[in-house]
Design a protein around this motif. Sequence first.
Motif, PDB file in Angstrom:
ATOM      1  N   MET B   1       0.852  -1.191   0.000  1.00 47.70           N
ATOM      2  CA  MET B   1       0.000   0.000   0.000  1.00 47.70           C
ATOM      3  C   MET B   1       0.883   1.236   0.000  1.00 47.70           C
ATOM      4  N   ARG B   2       0.460   2.220  -0.799  1.00 42.03           N
ATOM      5  CA  ARG B   2       1.195   3.485  -0.843  1.00 42.03           C
ATOM      6  C   ARG B   2       0.548   4.463   0.115  1.00 42.03           C
ATOM      7  N   LEU B   3       1.370   5.030   0.990  1.00 47.70           N
ATOM      8  CA  LEU B   3       0.862   5.978   1.981  1.00 47.70           C
ATOM      9  C   LEU B   3       1.575   7.312   1.822  1.00 47.70           C
ATOM     10  N   ASP B   4       0.792   8.373   1.932  1.00 46.25           N
ATOM     11  CA  ASP B   4       1.376   9.705   1.981  1.00 46.25           C
ATOM     12  C   ASP B   4       1.599  10.000   3.471  1.00 46.25           C
ATOM     13  N   VAL B   5       2.858  10.169   3.868  1.00 44.96           N
ATOM     14  CA  VAL B   5       3.164  10.417   5.279  1.00 44.96           C
ATOM     15  C   VAL B   5       3.572  11.876   5.431  1.00 44.96           C
ATOM     16  N   ARG B   6       2.942  12.560   6.359  1.00 44.38           N
ATOM     17  CA  ARG B   6       3.187  13.988   6.532  1.00 44.38           C
ATOM     18  C   ARG B   6       3.707  14.281   7.928  1.00 44.38           C
ATOM     19  N   TYR B   7       4.566  15.289   8.003  1.00 43.88           N
ATOM     20  CA  TYR B   7       5.193  15.658   9.279  1.00 43.88           C
ATOM     21  C   TYR B   7       5.019  17.153   9.517  1.00 43.88           C
ATOM     22  N   PHE B   8       4.788  17.499  10.780  1.00 43.82           N
ATOM     23  CA  PHE B   8       4.606  18.906  11.120  1.00 43.82           C
ATOM     24  C   PHE B   8       5.470  19.300  12.317  1.00 43.82           C
ATOM     25  N   ALA B   9       5.748  20.618  12.361  1.00 45.56           N
ATOM     26  CA  ALA B   9       6.474  21.239  13.477  1.00 45.56           C
ATOM     27  C   ALA B   9       7.831  20.554  13.684  1.00 45.56           C
ATOM     28  N   TRP B  10       8.218  20.255  14.931  1.00 47.18           N
ATOM     29  CA  TRP B  10       9.574  19.711  15.115  1.00 47.18           C
ATOM     30  C   TRP B  10       9.729  18.304  14.567  1.00 47.18           C
ATOM     31  N   VAL B  11       8.630  17.602  14.369  1.00 48.35           N
ATOM     32  CA  VAL B  11       8.737  16.283  13.742  1.00 48.35           C
ATOM     33  C   VAL B  11       9.230  16.473  12.296  1.00 48.35           C
ATOM     34  N   ARG B  12       8.663  17.455  11.608  1.00 46.73           N
ATOM     35  CA  ARG B  12       9.089  17.793  10.240  1.00 46.73           C
ATOM     36  C   ARG B  12      10.561  18.212  10.218  1.00 46.73           C
ATOM     37  N   GLU B  13      10.952  19.020  11.191  1.00 46.44           N
ATOM     38  CA  GLU B  13      12.350  19.471  11.225  1.00 46.44           C
ATOM     39  C   GLU B  13      13.314  18.304  11.435  1.00 46.44           C
ATOM     40  N   ARG B  14      12.940  17.394  12.323  1.00 45.08           N
ATOM     41  CA  ARG B  14      13.849  16.265  12.594  1.00 45.08           C
ATOM     42  C   ARG B  14      13.923  15.312  11.402  1.00 45.08           C
ATOM     43  N   VAL B  15      12.776  15.029  10.783  1.00 44.77           N
ATOM     44  CA  VAL B  15      12.770  14.141   9.618  1.00 44.77           C
ATOM     45  C   VAL B  15      13.486  14.809   8.447  1.00 44.77           C
ATOM     46  N   GLY B  16      13.311  16.149   8.356  1.00 48.97           N
ATOM     47  CA  GLY B  16      13.983  16.881   7.285  1.00 48.97           C
ATOM     48  C   GLY B  16      13.135  17.042   6.034  1.00 48.97           C
ATOM     49  N   ALA B  17      11.848  16.718   6.130  1.00 53.55           N
ATOM     50  CA  ALA B  17      10.935  16.855   4.986  1.00 53.55           C
ATOM     51  C   ALA B  17       9.507  16.967   5.505  1.00 53.55           C
ATOM     52  N   PRO B  18       8.659  17.701   4.792  1.00 57.95           N
ATOM     53  CA  PRO B  18       7.267  17.835   5.245  1.00 57.95           C
ATOM     54  C   PRO B  18       6.403  16.630   4.891  1.00 57.95           C
ATOM     55  N   ARG B  19       6.823  15.856   3.856  1.00 60.26           N
ATOM     56  CA  ARG B  19       6.020  14.696   3.459  1.00 60.26           C
ATOM     57  C   ARG B  19       6.862  13.750   2.643  1.00 60.26           C
ATOM     58  N   GLU B  20       6.433  12.508   2.610  1.00 58.88           N
ATOM     59  CA  GLU B  20       7.076  11.511   1.765  1.00 58.88           C
ATOM     60  C   GLU B  20       6.058  10.421   1.464  1.00 58.88           C
ATOM     61  N   THR B  21       6.280   9.737   0.376  1.00 61.40           N
ATOM     62  CA  THR B  21       5.410   8.618   0.028  1.00 61.40           C
ATOM     63  C   THR B  21       6.142   7.337   0.403  1.00 61.40           C
TER      64      THR B  21
END
Lengths: 157, 83
Positions: B1-21
Amino acid sequence: MAADGQAGGTAGRVRVQPEAFDFAAEAAAFAAAQTGAGAVVTFTGIVRDDGGDLLEMQIEHYPGMTEAQIGRIAAEAAARWRLTGLSVIHRHGALGPGETIMMVATAARHRADAFAAAEFLMDYLKSRAPFWKKERRRSGAGWVAARAEDEAALSRW
Amino acid sequence: MRLDVRYFAWVRERVGAPRETVETGAPTVALLIDELRARSEGHAAAFADTTALRVAVDQALAGFDAPLAGAREVAFFPPMTGG
């Protein structure tokens, strides 16, 4: 009006936007639009300057979910209290000290319903609407942490 | 299954991207997190303490045990600070 998120219907109007708004004009327009109301309660949140330490507040949100989530909270308020209307406006983007962040307005035949619904909306917007605040201060930058008191406030409803 | 995964605030900063598939077979949010943790050091840092995280599945708040069958979008973020 270039609001980038709007939701309407019987539960009230929800606007999520980067633009500044005039809360006095919004409150007057809201009050004028009510039918059968004897009470209008409004709350406006502004950016504290914290004695000059705060330079800027950056508000991030989750487009799409933000409107949906505030809509759910508004629908719950409309179901719990006898309101003639309610309105929520919440900004995102970069805000300076003293700027208006958001406002809530509720209207009802009697004030108890309007006050209670406004408090309920505020409590839920604090902890259940997908916004995050990052502060840029003279002393450094950082994300505003959620407060345990805000989470605990939900239990009274 | 393909999932669009999104990150916000410090989670986004730590991952280094706002979203990924991501391509995943994870049946729950918790098992998806186990897979995401392995993607990079940034992901591992973002997911180090899941008690500090909140989750939305298809833009509705959900728990870590929420099933992912049929989901299209999962988001991770810190406790919300609106108002």
